[in-house]
Design a protein around this motif. Sequence first.
Motif, PDB file in Angstrom:
ATOM      1  N   LEU A 131     -14.783 -12.276 -46.669  1.00 13.15           N
ATOM      2  CA  LEU A 131     -15.313 -11.009 -46.163  1.00 13.15           C
ATOM      3  C   LEU A 131     -16.275 -11.186 -45.001  1.00 13.15           C
ATOM      4  CD1 LEU A 131     -15.963  -9.147 -49.554  1.00 13.15           C
ATOM      5  CD2 LEU A 131     -14.202  -8.605 -47.871  1.00 13.15           C
ATOM      6  N   GLY A 132     -16.274 -12.378 -44.391  1.00 11.28           N
ATOM      7  CA  GLY A 132     -17.095 -12.578 -43.198  1.00 11.28           C
ATOM      8  C   GLY A 132     -16.531 -11.801 -42.016  1.00 11.28           C
ATOM      9  N   ASN A 133     -17.167 -11.942 -40.879  1.00 12.78           N
ATOM     10  CA  ASN A 133     -16.707 -11.197 -39.695  1.00 12.78           C
ATOM     11  C   ASN A 133     -15.260 -11.519 -39.328  1.00 12.78           C
ATOM     12  OD1 ASN A 133     -19.213  -9.978 -39.414  1.00 12.78           O
ATOM     13  ND2 ASN A 133     -20.021 -11.656 -38.179  1.00 12.78           N
ATOM     14  N   ASN A 134     -14.822 -12.744 -39.688  1.00 10.06           N
ATOM     15  CA  ASN A 134     -13.429 -13.129 -39.450  1.00 10.06           C
ATOM     16  C   ASN A 134     -12.740 -13.520 -40.759  1.00 10.06           C
ATOM     17  OD1 ASN A 134     -11.257 -13.565 -37.630  1.00 10.06           O
ATOM     18  ND2 ASN A 134     -11.620 -15.784 -37.696  1.00 10.06           N
ATOM     19  N   GLY A 135     -13.207 -12.953 -41.872  1.00 12.57           N
ATOM     20  CA  GLY A 135     -12.644 -13.274 -43.175  1.00 12.57           C
ATOM     21  C   GLY A 135     -11.229 -12.756 -43.334  1.00 12.57           C
ATOM     22  N   PHE A 136     -10.440 -13.468 -44.153  1.00 11.32           N
ATOM     23  CA  PHE A 136      -9.020 -13.074 -44.233  1.00 11.32           C
ATOM     24  C   PHE A 136      -8.828 -11.738 -44.944  1.00 11.32           C
ATOM     25  CE2 PHE A 136      -9.709 -16.054 -47.791  1.00 11.32           C
ATOM     26  CZ  PHE A 136      -9.243 -15.318 -48.878  1.00 11.32           C
ATOM     27  N   ILE A 137      -9.686 -11.377 -45.888  1.00 12.36           N
ATOM     28  CA  ILE A 137      -9.576 -10.051 -46.530  1.00 12.36           C
ATOM     29  C   ILE A 137      -9.980  -8.966 -45.535  1.00 12.36           C
ATOM     30  CG2 ILE A 137     -10.513  -8.557 -48.336  1.00 12.36           C
ATOM     31  CD1 ILE A 137     -10.695 -10.937 -50.163  1.00 12.36           C
ATOM     32  N   LYS A 138     -11.068  -9.208 -44.805  1.00  7.75           N
ATOM     33  CA  LYS A 138     -11.516  -8.226 -43.807  1.00  7.75           C
ATOM     34  C   LYS A 138     -10.458  -8.045 -42.720  1.00  7.75           C
ATOM     35  CE  LYS A 138     -15.434  -7.129 -40.795  1.00  7.75           C
ATOM     36  NZ  LYS A 138     -15.569  -5.757 -41.300  1.00  7.75           N
ATOM     37  N   ASN A 139      -9.836  -9.155 -42.291  1.00  8.78           N
ATOM     38  CA  ASN A 139      -8.775  -9.047 -41.274  1.00  8.78           C
ATOM     39  C   ASN A 139      -7.548  -8.323 -41.813  1.00  8.78           C
ATOM     40  OD1 ASN A 139     -10.298 -10.384 -39.370  1.00  8.78           O
ATOM     41  ND2 ASN A 139      -9.440 -12.403 -39.825  1.00  8.78           N
ATOM     42  N   PHE A 140      -7.245  -8.542 -43.115  1.00  5.25           N
ATOM     43  CA  PHE A 140      -6.097  -7.874 -43.724  1.00  5.25           C
ATOM     44  C   PHE A 140      -6.273  -6.360 -43.686  1.00  5.25           C
ATOM     45  CE2 PHE A 140      -4.333  -5.924 -47.599  1.00  5.25           C
ATOM     46  CZ  PHE A 140      -2.986  -6.186 -47.416  1.00  5.25           C
ATOM     47  N   PHE A 141      -7.464  -5.882 -44.070  1.00  4.62           N
ATOM     48  CA  PHE A 141      -7.715  -4.440 -44.060  1.00  4.62           C
ATOM     49  C   PHE A 141      -7.833  -3.913 -42.630  1.00  4.62           C
ATOM     50  CE2 PHE A 141      -8.978  -5.189 -48.495  1.00  4.62           C
ATOM     51  CZ  PHE A 141      -8.360  -4.105 -49.115  1.00  4.62           C
ATOM     52  N   ALA A 142      -8.317  -4.762 -41.717  1.00  4.70           N
ATOM     53  CA  ALA A 142      -8.408  -4.340 -40.315  1.00  4.70           C
ATOM     54  C   ALA A 142      -7.017  -4.088 -39.735  1.00  4.70           C
ATOM     55  CB  ALA A 142      -9.140  -5.396 -39.499  1.00  4.70           C
ATOM     56  N   ASP A 143      -6.050  -4.909 -40.147  1.00  5.52           N
ATOM     57  CA  ASP A 143      -4.668  -4.706 -39.705  1.00  5.52           C
ATOM     58  C   ASP A 143      -4.097  -3.398 -40.242  1.00  5.52           C
ATOM     59  OD1 ASP A 143      -4.760  -7.107 -38.382  1.00  5.52           O
ATOM     60  OD2 ASP A 143      -3.825  -8.263 -40.016  1.00  5.52           O
ATOM     61  N   LEU A 144      -4.646  -2.920 -41.369  1.00  2.00           N
ATOM     62  CA  LEU A 144      -4.214  -1.646 -41.938  1.00  2.00           C
ATOM     63  C   LEU A 144      -4.995  -0.467 -41.381  1.00  2.00           C
ATOM     64  CD1 LEU A 144      -3.860  -2.683 -45.709  1.00  2.00           C
ATOM     65  CD2 LEU A 144      -2.044  -2.507 -43.997  1.00  2.00           C
ATOM     66  N   GLY A 145      -5.928  -0.767 -40.464  1.00  4.45           N
ATOM     67  CA  GLY A 145      -6.728   0.295 -39.858  1.00  4.45           C
ATOM     68  C   GLY A 145      -7.978   0.634 -40.632  1.00  4.45           C
ATOM     69  N   LEU A 146      -8.351  -0.208 -41.598  1.00  3.96           N
ATOM     70  CA  LEU A 146      -9.547   0.041 -42.409  1.00  3.96           C
ATOM     71  C   LEU A 146     -10.630  -0.970 -42.047  1.00  3.96           C
ATOM     72  CD1 LEU A 146      -7.847   0.595 -45.896  1.00  3.96           C
ATOM     73  CD2 LEU A 146      -8.710   2.359 -44.347  1.00  3.96           C
ATOM     74  N   ASP A 147     -11.814  -0.460 -41.726  1.00  2.00           N
ATOM     75  CA  ASP A 147     -12.943  -1.323 -41.363  1.00  2.00           C
ATOM     76  C   ASP A 147     -13.898  -1.399 -42.550  1.00  2.00           C
ATOM     77  OD1 ASP A 147     -14.723  -2.890 -40.004  1.00  2.00           O
ATOM     78  OD2 ASP A 147     -15.692  -1.210 -38.965  1.00  2.00           O
ATOM     79  N   ILE A 148     -13.755  -2.453 -43.354  1.00  2.46           N
ATOM     80  CA  ILE A 148     -14.625  -2.603 -44.520  1.00  2.46           C
ATOM     81  C   ILE A 148     -15.858  -3.408 -44.122  1.00  2.46           C
ATOM     82  CG2 ILE A 148     -12.698  -2.464 -46.138  1.00  2.46           C
ATOM     83  CD1 ILE A 148     -12.856  -5.496 -46.442  1.00  2.46           C
ATOM     84  N   PRO A 149     -16.992  -3.192 -44.827  1.00  2.00           N
ATOM     85  CA  PRO A 149     -18.224  -3.920 -44.478  1.00  2.00           C
ATOM     86  C   PRO A 149     -18.061  -5.420 -44.680  1.00  2.00           C
ATOM     87  CG  PRO A 149     -18.675  -2.082 -45.980  1.00  2.00           C
ATOM     88  CD  PRO A 149     -17.194  -2.258 -45.938  1.00  2.00           C
ATOM     89  N   SER A 150     -18.734  -6.196 -43.857  1.00  2.56           N
ATOM     90  CA  SER A 150     -18.726  -7.648 -44.030  1.00  2.56           C
ATOM     91  C   SER A 150     -19.687  -8.016 -45.158  1.00  2.56           C
ATOM     92  CB  SER A 150     -19.135  -8.347 -42.727  1.00  2.56           C
ATOM     93  OG  SER A 150     -20.528  -8.172 -42.500  1.00  2.56           O
TER      94      SER A 150
END
Length: 558
Positions: A131-150
Amino acid sequence: MSIKTLGIRNRNPFRIQLGFWNYVVIIAFILIGFFLIYPLFNIFVNSFWQDGKISLENYQEFFSYKYYYSALLNSFIVSTTATFFACCLGIPVAYAMARFNIPFKGLFHILIILTLLSPPFIGAYSWILMLGNNGFIKNFFADLGLDIPSIYGLHGMIWVFTLQFYPHIYLYVSGALKTIDVSLEEASASLGVSGWKRIRKVTLPLIFPTVSTGALMVFMASFADFGTPMLIGQGEKVLPILAYEQFISEMGSNPAMASTLSMILLTVTTMVLFLQRYVVAKKTYTMSALRPPKIIKLKPAKRVMATLLVMAVVTLSIIPQATVITTSFLKTNGPVFVGGFSLESYRQVLYKVPQAIQNTFTYASLAIVFMVIAGLLLSYVVVRRPSKLTSLLDALIMIPYVIPGTVLGISLIIAFNKPPIELTGTWIILVVAYCIRKLPYTMRSSTAILHQIDKSVEEASISLGVPPMKTFFKTTAVLMIPGVLSGAILSWVTTINELSSTIVLYYGATATITVSIYSEVFTANFGTAAALASILSLATIISLIIITLLTGKKDINI
C-alpha cells in the motif's frame, strides 16, 4: 541444665553469614544497579542539565514548542487507537477460539503467535510493498480508477500496530476464558440475561484484569516502537523518533533534549502501568473456577461464521509475513520487482551483509547464556527465599517492561561513553542491552515452572543426605530447564528481532539483521530487505517449533 545441653547455640547477632544465595542476590543488585539504575539516573540528571547547571529549560522548551509536544500527542493518538482496535480484534478471536468448536485451532494459534513475535517494522515494510505510493495493491486499484490512501501517516501506524499487537489481547483473554467459572454465566442466563448482553454484563467484567493487562502491553509496545513510525511516519513524528533524532542528528546531537524526551517516554509508560494497576485494584475479580467452561458445539452455519471471523483476522495479520517471504524470491531490477523467481536477493545478502547475520545470532546466543543462568538462579531466590529484598529484586528485574528500547539505548550510551568504562561502539553494550530488555521473559517462565515444582522434591533429596546446593543443581535446576528454555527461546526470538535499542547502540561492524533491513528499505533495496526479513521469520518459526517440542503442548503461551 546448660544452654549447650538444650541444643541452643549462642550465636553472635552481629555476625553476618553469607551463603551462596546471598551472593546471588548481592551480585544481582550490583549488576542491576550498574547496568539499569545508573544509566536511567544519568538520563534523569542529564534531562535537567543545561549549560553546566541544573535547569528546567529542556522541559519548558518541550511544552512550549509544537514540534515537541505534538510528537507526544501523536504517540498518544496512535497508541490508544491501536489499543482500542486491538481489543476489537483480539477479544472476539479469543472468545471464538476458547469457546467454540472451530477447526484448525492449533494452526490459527501458531500463526497468531508468529504475528506477535515478528518485528513490527517488518510488517510496516510489507505494507509499504502493498500500500505504499507504488504498492502493488494501490497500483491495482489505481488501474481500476480508484485512488485508495497509502499506508504512510498516523493511520498507517495504527493499522500496522493493530494487526501486530492484537495477539497480546488474544493470549491474555483466551487464557482467562478457559478458567472462568461457567456457573456465573449460567446464573445470569437463568435470570434472563443471554447472548451479547451476558457477555457484556458478566463475562467481560470478570476478565477485565486480563483484558486491561493485554491492553497495557499493546499500548506500551506501540508507544515505544521505533521502526514502524520511522518507515511509514512520513513527517508525522512520535516520541521515540524525536528522541532518536535529537540524540543522533546530522545537524549536531542534543543529548540533553534527547534525555528529556526519554524521561517523558519513561514517565508516560510508568504512569499508564500504575493507572492500569489502580483501576484493577479498585474492584475484586476473584472466582472459584470450580467449573471451567466446555467447548460449545455450534451449528454448521454459525460454526462457519465463527471460523471465517478468526480466519479473516489471522489472514490479515499474517499477510506481511507471506508478502516478505514471497518477494524475497522475486527478481529485482534496482528497487523494482520484475517477473520471475530468483535467489539473487539471498546471494546479495550473503555478499553484502554476512557479518550482520553472524552478529545477530552471536549476540543473541551470548545474551541467552546469561539469561538462562540468571533465570535459574534469580527465580529460585525470588520463589524459594521470599523476602522484602527478593521482592524488590523481582520488581527491578521487571522494570525493562516499561522502558522503551530507544530510552534504554540512549541511557547506556550516556552512561558508558567515556573512561573508565567505555562500552559505546562495542558488541558488549548490545549484549548488555539485550540481557536487560529480555531477561523478564526468561524470569517469568522460570518462576512459573518453579511454582509448579513441589518443595517436597528438594526436601526428599536433602533428607537422603544430598547437600542443598547439589540438590538445586542436580534436581531442581534439571526440573526447571524446560520452562527456563521456553522463556529463553522467546527471549532469543525477540532479541534477534530487536531494533529500537540496536539502532541507537550499533556502530558499523556491530550491525545486526534488523539494522540491515532498516538500511536496505531506506535505500530502496527491497529484495535484499525481504531476504533478510525472511531469515528472521525462518528463525522465529524454528524457535516456535522448538518451544512446542520442549513444552509438549499444542498451544504456546507467551
